[in-house]
Design a protein around this motif. Structure first.
Motif, PDB file in Angstrom:
ATOM      1  N   ARG A  31      32.131  54.820  21.945  1.00  0.00           N
ATOM      2  CA  ARG A  31      32.152  53.896  23.069  1.00  0.00           C
ATOM      3  C   ARG A  31      32.476  54.654  24.354  1.00  0.00           C
ATOM      4  N   ALA A  32      32.387  53.971  25.495  1.00  0.00           N
ATOM      5  CA  ALA A  32      32.619  54.630  26.787  1.00  0.00           C
ATOM      6  C   ALA A  32      34.088  54.984  26.969  1.00  0.00           C
ATOM      7  N   SER A  33      34.982  54.165  26.405  1.00  0.00           N
ATOM      8  CA  SER A  33      36.403  54.479  26.562  1.00  0.00           C
ATOM      9  C   SER A  33      37.220  53.903  25.410  1.00  0.00           C
ATOM     10  N   TYR A  34      38.388  54.502  25.215  1.00  0.00           N
ATOM     11  CA  TYR A  34      39.319  54.067  24.170  1.00  0.00           C
ATOM     12  C   TYR A  34      40.738  54.073  24.740  1.00  0.00           C
ATOM     13  N   ASP A  35      41.652  53.354  24.081  1.00  0.00           N
ATOM     14  CA  ASP A  35      43.067  53.452  24.458  1.00  0.00           C
ATOM     15  C   ASP A  35      43.602  54.846  24.140  1.00  0.00           C
ATOM     16  N   VAL A  36      43.248  55.313  22.945  1.00  0.00           N
ATOM     17  CA  VAL A  36      43.719  56.632  22.514  1.00  0.00           C
ATOM     18  C   VAL A  36      42.556  57.401  21.885  1.00  0.00           C
ATOM     19  N   ILE A  37      42.409  58.666  22.302  1.00  0.00           N
ATOM     20  CA  ILE A  37      41.462  59.561  21.628  1.00  0.00           C
ATOM     21  C   ILE A  37      42.265  60.636  20.921  1.00  0.00           C
ATOM     22  N   ILE A  38      41.937  60.860  19.662  1.00  0.00           N
ATOM     23  CA  ILE A  38      42.558  61.946  18.913  1.00  0.00           C
ATOM     24  C   ILE A  38      41.488  63.003  18.686  1.00  0.00           C
TER      25      ILE A  38
END
Lengths: 419, 87
Positions: A31-38
């Motif tokens: 997706r275009a954005s996330y709360d958290v990326i690991i």
């Protein structure tokens, strides 16, 4: 909700040719954005995503993996799980993890084949035995099981060890942790991936991070081979390659990458009952559930990202193991492999905030990352969810190297290549 | 395993050599504390070329600088150590 793995599901499937099973995790587009990326879909990254979703209710999470799940160090270790460290910061952290290990298969609904068969450190002289007794005392003071064994007691557990006084490295005793053991490494990666995916985490494979999106002193996302992805918080979790990925954000870490090798023999009937380790010599031996004898030793003591090691280092570990357990000399080696490890400058990991806002670090596992998987995931999830370290990972900050509060179990000093 | 060409002894097995640190990790006695801590406790650790200090420990014991690639293990250059080899 996914079909749970159970005897009932299996019986139900028997009626329709087992056609009801779905893939263990989805293959979503980023997706275009996330709360958290690991960054990094190894054991630690997947565990972090799982605990973020389960414990903290943060489900808008992506795990970015440059190759495939289980292809990095989580698939390259010697599968040992223990918490028998001398320093309280270390044994309390690993003990928290060991407790999670004991219930992990139930928690994940995935059989990680955790086998608490006991792990022993051998002592070869008076100095070793004093150190082992001190370590055992330190552990028991914090409620962790540890028991000193005499050679007679060792002989009952491991009759194939050379316990004679004429041995090249005589065995004077051992310190055993009965609740320690082994687990199936691939299953740990797959179990965490499946459980995290079921809670809504996007596991995105073949997606390599090539840079960071920066806004002043804040990281707001990552550039990847599959496009730009924005994030509220970004966590690096790529042990082995931490220096490289942190370097993309302009950080210099107290880490040097080295190759660590392991090997497995042909499968044989049970001959090694526990996990046998010697820190004076530096080898470790256990027997997998398939029957192969799994062995390892020192890392190659020079920097490399190559995932191939020097034969002489393997030879060294094998020679030591064979000296202590001569029957091993009759086995044929089946496979050898290497992984790239983050050798930190005090031998302990780094988990916590970085000097850059929005960017967090989980790195520096040296050659002991596998056993830490649940504890690392749990505390890193806490750090990513709250922005502050959990009490268990607070000592493992990046600042400790500059303030002098290093956690140096072997008292070696700032030498990643001498551990 | 590979061979390293010692500036004094010629090509020898790598097992005769030991790695020490990178040239940018040498503490400058004239520098400040922060610089010393950075040199002692951090590394660039690149997935590429770096200048490394090695020693022919089990040979002539001389120090040298290797420009070495950390993925391919290619050794681009070997220099005998001296004032010109260190920053």
């Amino acid at each position: 909700m996914k079909t749970p793995y159970s005897a009932f599901s299996l019986l139900r499937g028997a009626l329709n040719g087992q056609k009801h099973w779905e893939p263990a995790w989805r293959d979503p587009e980023p997706r275009a954005s996330y709360d958290v990326i690991i960054i990094g879909g190894g054991g630690h990254g997947l565990a972090t995503a799982y605990y973020l979703a389960k414990v903290h209710g943060i489900r808008n999470v992506a795990v970015l993996e440059k190759s495939w799940i289980g292809g990095g160090n989580v698939g390259r270790n010697t599968t040992l799980v223990r918490s028998n460290y001398r320093l309280p910061q270390l044994h309390n952290f690993f003990e928290f993890g060991l407790k999670l290990w004991h219930n992990l298969s139930d928690d994940l609904n995935y059989n990680v084949m955790f086998s608490p068969r006991g792990a022993m450190f051998l002592g070869h002289n008076d100095g070793d035995m004093i150190k082992l007794a001190e370590r055992g005392d330190a552990m028991r003071c914090d409620g962790i099981d540890a028991e000193l064994l005499t050679p007679k007691q060792i002989a009952k557990i491991e009759p194939l060890l050379d316990l004679s006084r004429g041995a090249r490295f005589p065995i004077d005793g051992a310190l055993i942790q009965w609740r320690a053991g082994t687990a199936r490494h691939d299953a740990v990666a797959w179990g965490y991936a499946r459980a995290a995916d079921a809670l809504g985490v996007d596991i995105i494979q073949k997606c390599e991070v090539t840079g960071f999106v920066k806004d002043g002193n804040r990281i707001t996302g990552v550039e990847t081979t599959r496009g730009r992805i924005l994030a509220g918080r970004t966590g690096i979790c790529v042990a082995g390659h931490s220096g490289h990925v942190a370097g993309l954000a302009g950080l210099r870490l107290p880490i040097e990458s080295q190759t660590l090798q392991a090997l497995v023999t042909e499968g044989v009937k049970p001959m090694v009952q526990s996990v046998i380790m010697s820190q004076s010599l530096h080898f470790y031996v256990s027997q997998s559930d398939k029957g192969g004898i799994v062995m390892g030793g020192d890392p190659d003591n020079w920097p490399s990202y190559a995932r191939r090691g020097q034969p002489t280092i393997k030879e060294h570990a094998i020679a030591q193991a064979v000296t202590c357990m001569p029957a091993l000399s009759r086995l044929r080696m089946l496979r050898t492999w290497s992984g790239v490890t983050d050798m930190s400058f005090d031998g302990s990991p780094i988990i916590g905030p970085s000097p850059i806002d929005g960017l967090y670090l989980n790195a520096g596992w040296c050659y002991g990352g596998f056993k830490a998987t649940p504890a690392s995931g749990w505390t890193y999830a806490h750090t990513l969810a709250t922005g502050k370290p959990h009490e268990l990972n607070a000592p493992f900050s990046l600042e400790r190297f500059m303030t002098g509060a290093t956690i140096d179990e072997t008292s070696v000093g700032p030498f990643p290549n001498h551990r | 395993m590979y061979q390293i060409t010692c500036p004094h002894c010629g090509p020898r097995a790598q097992t005769e050599f030991t790695y020490e640190r990178t040239t940018d990790s040498v503490v400058d006695p004239a520098g400040d504390t922060h610089a010393a801590m950075q040199a002692l406790y951090t590394r660039a650790n690149p997935m590429g070329l770096d200048d490394e200090i090695w020693r022919h420990t089990y040979g002539c014991r001389a120090w040298m600088v290797l420009t070495r690639h950390r993925v391919t293990h290619e050794i681009r250059a070997v220099k005998a150590i001296g004032p010109e080899a260190l920053p």
